[in-house]
Motif scaffolding. Structure first.
Motif, PDB file in Angstrom:
ATOM      1  N   TYR A  73     -66.570 -76.968  73.956  1.00 51.60           N
ATOM      2  CA  TYR A  73     -66.135 -76.856  71.742  1.00 51.60           C
ATOM      3  C   TYR A  73     -67.079 -77.837  70.912  1.00 51.60           C
ATOM      4  O   TYR A  73     -67.196 -79.154  71.873  1.00 51.60           O
ATOM      5  CB  TYR A  73     -64.643 -76.984  72.389  1.00 51.60           C
ATOM      6  CG  TYR A  73     -64.153 -77.807  72.637  1.00 51.60           C
ATOM      7  CD1 TYR A  73     -63.638 -79.084  71.348  1.00 51.60           C
ATOM      8  CD2 TYR A  73     -63.523 -78.174  73.859  1.00 51.60           C
ATOM      9  CE1 TYR A  73     -62.976 -79.946  72.135  1.00 51.60           C
ATOM     10  CE2 TYR A  73     -62.893 -79.009  74.509  1.00 51.60           C
ATOM     11  CZ  TYR A  73     -63.114 -80.539  73.143  1.00 51.60           C
ATOM     12  OH  TYR A  73     -61.910 -81.630  73.772  1.00 51.60           O
ATOM     13  N   THR A  74     -66.993 -77.696  70.140  1.00 45.39           N
ATOM     14  CA  THR A  74     -66.914 -78.636  69.114  1.00 45.39           C
ATOM     15  C   THR A  74     -66.344 -79.260  68.646  1.00 45.39           C
ATOM     16  O   THR A  74     -65.108 -78.734  68.025  1.00 45.39           O
ATOM     17  CB  THR A  74     -68.101 -78.071  67.161  1.00 45.39           C
ATOM     18  OG1 THR A  74     -69.744 -77.731  68.872  1.00 45.39           O
ATOM     19  CG2 THR A  74     -69.160 -78.789  67.442  1.00 45.39           C
ATOM     20  N   ILE A  75     -65.988 -80.422  68.694  1.00 49.97           N
ATOM     21  CA  ILE A  75     -64.696 -81.125  67.537  1.00 49.97           C
ATOM     22  C   ILE A  75     -65.216 -81.608  66.396  1.00 49.97           C
ATOM     23  O   ILE A  75     -66.708 -81.911  66.357  1.00 49.97           O
ATOM     24  CB  ILE A  75     -65.039 -83.196  68.395  1.00 49.97           C
ATOM     25  CG1 ILE A  75     -64.766 -82.286  69.912  1.00 49.97           C
ATOM     26  CG2 ILE A  75     -63.911 -83.474  67.595  1.00 49.97           C
ATOM     27  CD1 ILE A  75     -64.970 -84.247  70.916  1.00 49.97           C
ATOM     28  N   VAL A  76     -64.689 -81.213  65.429  1.00 53.61           N
ATOM     29  CA  VAL A  76     -64.707 -81.063  63.873  1.00 53.61           C
ATOM     30  C   VAL A  76     -63.971 -82.222  63.346  1.00 53.61           C
ATOM     31  O   VAL A  76     -63.139 -82.368  63.113  1.00 53.61           O
ATOM     32  CB  VAL A  76     -64.592 -79.288  63.352  1.00 53.61           C
ATOM     33  CG1 VAL A  76     -64.982 -79.980  62.067  1.00 53.61           C
ATOM     34  CG2 VAL A  76     -65.346 -78.652  63.571  1.00 53.61           C
ATOM     35  N   GLY A  77     -64.770 -82.990  61.957  1.00 57.56           N
ATOM     36  CA  GLY A  77     -64.653 -83.873  61.654  1.00 57.56           C
ATOM     37  C   GLY A  77     -63.769 -85.507  62.624  1.00 57.56           C
ATOM     38  O   GLY A  77     -64.272 -86.200  63.199  1.00 57.56           O
ATOM     39  N   GLU A  78     -62.457 -85.986  62.216  1.00 55.06           N
ATOM     40  CA  GLU A  78     -62.051 -87.540  62.551  1.00 55.06           C
ATOM     41  C   GLU A  78     -62.443 -87.947  64.240  1.00 55.06           C
ATOM     42  O   GLU A  78     -62.239 -88.690  65.125  1.00 55.06           O
ATOM     43  CB  GLU A  78     -61.307 -88.244  62.223  1.00 55.06           C
ATOM     44  CG  GLU A  78     -61.197 -87.910  60.651  1.00 55.06           C
ATOM     45  CD  GLU A  78     -62.716 -88.712  60.043  1.00 55.06           C
ATOM     46  OE1 GLU A  78     -63.000 -89.859  60.592  1.00 55.06           O
ATOM     47  OE2 GLU A  78     -63.566 -88.189  58.692  1.00 55.06           O
ATOM     48  N   GLY A  79     -62.201 -86.701  65.145  1.00 57.71           N
ATOM     49  CA  GLY A  79     -61.584 -86.730  66.491  1.00 57.71           C
ATOM     50  C   GLY A  79     -63.096 -87.291  67.041  1.00 57.71           C
ATOM     51  O   GLY A  79     -63.285 -87.912  68.316  1.00 57.71           O
ATOM     52  N   ASN A  80     -64.305 -87.391  66.324  1.00 56.99           N
ATOM     53  CA  ASN A  80     -65.476 -87.718  66.984  1.00 56.99           C
ATOM     54  C   ASN A  80     -65.636 -89.525  66.918  1.00 56.99           C
ATOM     55  O   ASN A  80     -66.060 -90.356  67.245  1.00 56.99           O
ATOM     56  CB  ASN A  80     -66.959 -87.286  66.571  1.00 56.99           C
ATOM     57  CG  ASN A  80     -66.947 -85.780  66.568  1.00 56.99           C
ATOM     58  OD1 ASN A  80     -66.984 -85.631  67.847  1.00 56.99           O
ATOM     59  ND2 ASN A  80     -66.979 -85.252  65.629  1.00 56.99           N
ATOM     60  N   THR A  81     -64.618 -90.186  66.031  1.00 62.65           N
ATOM     61  CA  THR A  81     -64.295 -91.697  66.152  1.00 62.65           C
ATOM     62  C   THR A  81     -63.604 -92.155  67.357  1.00 62.65           C
ATOM     63  O   THR A  81     -63.466 -91.566  68.076  1.00 62.65           O
ATOM     64  CB  THR A  81     -63.532 -91.497  65.706  1.00 62.65           C
ATOM     65  OG1 THR A  81     -63.621 -91.001  63.703  1.00 62.65           O
ATOM     66  CG2 THR A  81     -63.521 -93.589  64.971  1.00 62.65           C
ATOM     67  N   SER A  82     -64.724 -93.176  67.421  1.00 61.32           N
ATOM     68  CA  SER A  82     -64.697 -94.105  68.901  1.00 61.32           C
ATOM     69  C   SER A  82     -62.816 -94.819  69.324  1.00 61.32           C
ATOM     70  O   SER A  82     -62.964 -94.969  67.835  1.00 61.32           O
ATOM     71  CB  SER A  82     -65.667 -95.036  69.254  1.00 61.32           C
ATOM     72  OG  SER A  82     -65.426 -96.357  68.764  1.00 61.32           O
TER      73      SER A  82
END
Length: 109
Positions: free
Chosen positions: A13-22
């Motif tokens: 699945y593709t993470i959309v938005g701020e979920g990609n932040t470390s």
């Protein structure tokens, strides 16, 4: 004799938005402005709410967010991210959902 088998399938699945932040960035931003609501915190609340809605529709019917407040999720993510700075907010939020599911199940007994 009873055997239980679990099959875990990797999902894509593709993470959309701020979920990609470390998590490292989360910790830095929280230390810079602890009183400021981070966009990542809003993303976590949205994710947890959505997962609670999905969970409520399953056979368990668990309400993961009953009694939950945003500041408690922020502190939980703070602790997770401090221990796992290389992980993403998505991974931290998933770990939080697992914890909320465990608590909801123990409270429903």
């Amino acid at each position: 004799m009873f055997f239980s088998f679990f099959i875990f399938t990797a999902i894509s699945y593709t993470i959309v938005g701020e979920g990609n932040t470390s998590c490292g960035v989360w910790i830095d931003r929280r230390q810079e402005s602890p009183e400021k609501v981070l966009p990542e915190a809003a993303w976590v609340l949205g994710f947890v709410t959505a997962m609670s809605k999905v969970e409520a529709r399953t056979q368990t019917g668990l309400n993961l967010t009953k009694g939950l407040v945003g500041t408690s999720t922020d502190h939980w993510i703070d602790n997770y991210c401090a221990k796992n700075p290389l992980e993403t907010i998505d991974t931290a939020a998933n770990a939080l959902v697992i914890e909320l599911r465990r608590r909801a199940a123990s409270n429903s007994n």
